[in-house]
Design an enzyme around this catalytic site. Structure first.
Site, PDB file in Angstrom:
ATOM      1  N   ASP A  37      24.722  47.660  71.540  1.00  0.00           N
ATOM      2  CA  ASP A  37      25.711  47.630  72.553  1.00  0.00           C
ATOM      3  C   ASP A  37      25.498  48.963  73.430  1.00  0.00           C
ATOM      4  O   ASP A  37      26.234  49.440  73.990  1.00  0.00           O
ATOM      5  CB  ASP A  37      27.116  47.926  71.758  1.00  0.00           C
ATOM      6  CG  ASP A  37      28.335  47.559  72.921  1.00  0.00           C
ATOM      7  OD1 ASP A  37      28.338  46.520  73.342  1.00  0.00           O
ATOM      8  OD2 ASP A  37      29.430  48.588  72.992  1.00  0.00           O
TER       9      ASP A  37
ATOM     10  N   ARG B  79      50.386  42.522  57.174  1.00  0.00           N
ATOM     11  CA  ARG B  79      51.176  41.010  57.414  1.00  0.00           C
ATOM     12  C   ARG B  79      50.597  40.200  58.443  1.00  0.00           C
ATOM     13  O   ARG B  79      50.930  39.046  58.599  1.00  0.00           O
ATOM     14  CB  ARG B  79      52.603  41.520  57.818  1.00  0.00           C
ATOM     15  CG  ARG B  79      53.337  41.657  56.629  1.00  0.00           C
ATOM     16  CD  ARG B  79      54.901  41.978  57.057  1.00  0.00           C
ATOM     17  NE  ARG B  79      54.903  43.246  57.953  1.00  0.00           N
ATOM     18  CZ  ARG B  79      54.933  44.481  57.454  1.00  0.00           C
ATOM     19  NH1 ARG B  79      55.070  44.609  56.085  1.00  0.00           N
ATOM     20  NH2 ARG B  79      55.310  45.500  58.158  1.00  0.00           N
TER      21      ARG B  79
ATOM     22  N   HIS C 211      31.565  53.933  67.121  1.00  0.00           N
ATOM     23  CA  HIS C 211      32.147  52.560  67.202  1.00  0.00           C
ATOM     24  C   HIS C 211      33.083  52.323  65.958  1.00  0.00           C
ATOM     25  O   HIS C 211      33.963  51.727  66.146  1.00  0.00           O
ATOM     26  CB  HIS C 211      31.376  51.633  67.516  1.00  0.00           C
ATOM     27  CG  HIS C 211      31.083  51.654  69.131  1.00  0.00           C
ATOM     28  ND1 HIS C 211      30.045  52.474  69.588  1.00  0.00           N
ATOM     29  CD2 HIS C 211      31.562  50.950  70.394  1.00  0.00           C
ATOM     30  CE1 HIS C 211      30.165  52.482  70.808  1.00  0.00           C
ATOM     31  NE2 HIS C 211      30.739  51.527  71.460  1.00  0.00           N
TER      32      HIS C 211
ATOM     33  N   ALA D   4      37.587  46.201  69.752  1.00  0.00           N
ATOM     34  CA  ALA D   4      38.173  45.467  70.735  1.00  0.00           C
ATOM     35  C   ALA D   4      38.652  43.650  70.075  1.00  0.00           C
ATOM     36  O   ALA D   4      38.440  42.798  70.717  1.00  0.00           O
ATOM     37  CB  ALA D   4      37.390  45.109  71.932  1.00  0.00           C
TER      38      ALA D   4
ATOM     39  N   ALA E  96      32.846  52.960  76.033  1.00  0.00           N
ATOM     40  CA  ALA E  96      32.251  51.962  76.894  1.00  0.00           C
ATOM     41  C   ALA E  96      30.738  51.460  76.261  1.00  0.00           C
ATOM     42  O   ALA E  96      30.187  50.220  76.776  1.00  0.00           O
ATOM     43  CB  ALA E  96      31.704  52.420  78.489  1.00  0.00           C
TER      44      ALA E  96
END
Length: 366
Positions: free
Chosen positions: A272, A226, A250, A219, A299
């Protein structure tokens, strides 16, 4: 009762010791002495050649043992999460609430105060992940609750600095003056769920003063040819810490290894971890080794901190002593706790864990 742990490999956080004993009184490290010098009055615990380490620290966990803080931000959820953390080697943790309606997020702070006032010590404060994030990088967060941070609200949040320990936000979506208000109050601001350009991220780090970032790679704007993005800015800035989720889902293990080579002691582990939930607004469904929401978006993890250490050793190729630092001393440093936790050193209140070669927890401080 005071305890002496001996006949094991002692990972102090700075060195590996043998033929010594760690003297503990609850979470307090009293001393490290030769095994022959264990004083009278100590319960002697022979760890039979296993590993002795400081208690681990999880700075982002949403719940445990069937309770989810984003749905039920109360003392019972904090206590359930505490037991989950301790069973996985984490003796300190930050209960985390995802983007939610304002009243519920405030309730999380009150729950922490009640927990603390009842003598709770393992939870070090609340982590708000949101609601001041970028909708483009919301992940599994509920979009309708995402909002910008206004100056008046930033000032109001400073009144909760005793409970609100960390706040994850998208710096490109928040006025720098608002972020500075939070930082000056002692609230640790972490950049995450962000689509910041490299230039915006650099401004947030070097000018505004953000020193933390949330779950590296996930996220956030990626490193590209660039536009180095938020990831590139994190890699480059020697003052910025980043958490990472080491579960093989993840983040690819090579990316953990590359990040570790670049960042050194600025990279630390989190779980997490979430819990299964069938209730709105956060429906989490377990799929073997991960959780997804009702749309199939990743999630959360099923990790414990000890499992994250094991993954780093077994799959990433990080030495055990360094993987333990990533789960103890480095998060302590990131939170300004490194003079009291994260090391087995006399005078520290780090707690202690003992685990075997299979990363099964055998003992922990109580």
């Amino acid at each position: 009762m005071r305890q002496a742990y001996y006949n094991g490999f002692i990972y102090t956080g700075k060195e590996i010791l043998k033929h010594l004993a760690v003297l503990m009184d609850g979470y307090e490290v009293l001393d490290i002495v030769p095994e022959s010098a264990i004083p009278e009055g100590f319960q002697r615990i022979d760890v039979q050649g296993n590993h002795i380490a400081p208690g681990l620290i999880d700075l982002q966990i949403y719940g445990g043992n069937g309770q989810l803080f984003s749905l039920y931000p109360d003392v019972s959820t904090i206590l359930a999460t505490e037991q989950y953390c301790k069973a996985g080697g984490a003796l300190y943790f930050q209960p985390t609430i995802a983007t939610n309606e304002p009243g519920l997020m405030q309730k999380a702070l009150e729950a922490y105060r009640q927990y603390r006032d009842r003598g709770g010590k393992a939870a070090i404060g609340v982590h708000w992940e949101g609601p001041f994030i970028n909708p483009q990088k919301r992940g599994a967060h509920v979009e309708k609750y995402i909002r910008p941070l206004q100056k008046d609200e930033a000032k109001q949040l400073t009144e909760h600095q005793d409970a609100l320990r960390t706040l994850t936000l998208a710096p490109e979506c928040c006025d720098a003056a608002c972020v500075e208000i939070l930082l000056q109050a002692g609230i640790r601001v972490s950049a995450g769920h962000s689509a910041a350009s490299y230039e915006q991220a650099r401004q947030a780090f070097t000018k505004t003063g953000i020193r933390l970032t949330t779950h590296l790679f996930n996220a956030m704007s990626p490193l590209q040819t660039r536009d180095p993005g938020l990831v590139g800015a994190i890699f480059e800035d020697p003052a910025v810490y980043a958490s990472i989720i080491a579960d093989g889902i993840h983040v690819h293990p090579a990316n953990i290894r590359i990040s570790k080579a670049i960042m050194g002691n600025r990279l630390f582990l989190i779980t997490d971890a979430v819990e299964e939930s069938k209730n709105e607004p956060y429906i989490y469904l377990r799929q073997k080794d991960r959780y997804v929401n009702q749309e199939g978006v990743l999630a959360g993890s099923t990790l414990t901190m000890l499992k994250a250490v094991a993954y780093c050793v077994q799959q990433v190729g990080i030495a055990l002593d360094e993987a333990l630092r990533m789960a103890s001393w480095y998060p302590a440093k990131a939170m300004g706790m490194d003079q009291q936790a994260g090391l087995l050193q006399p005078g520290y209140h780090s707690g202690l864990i003992v685990f075997d070669d299979n990363f099964e927890l055998l003992y922990r401080s109580v």
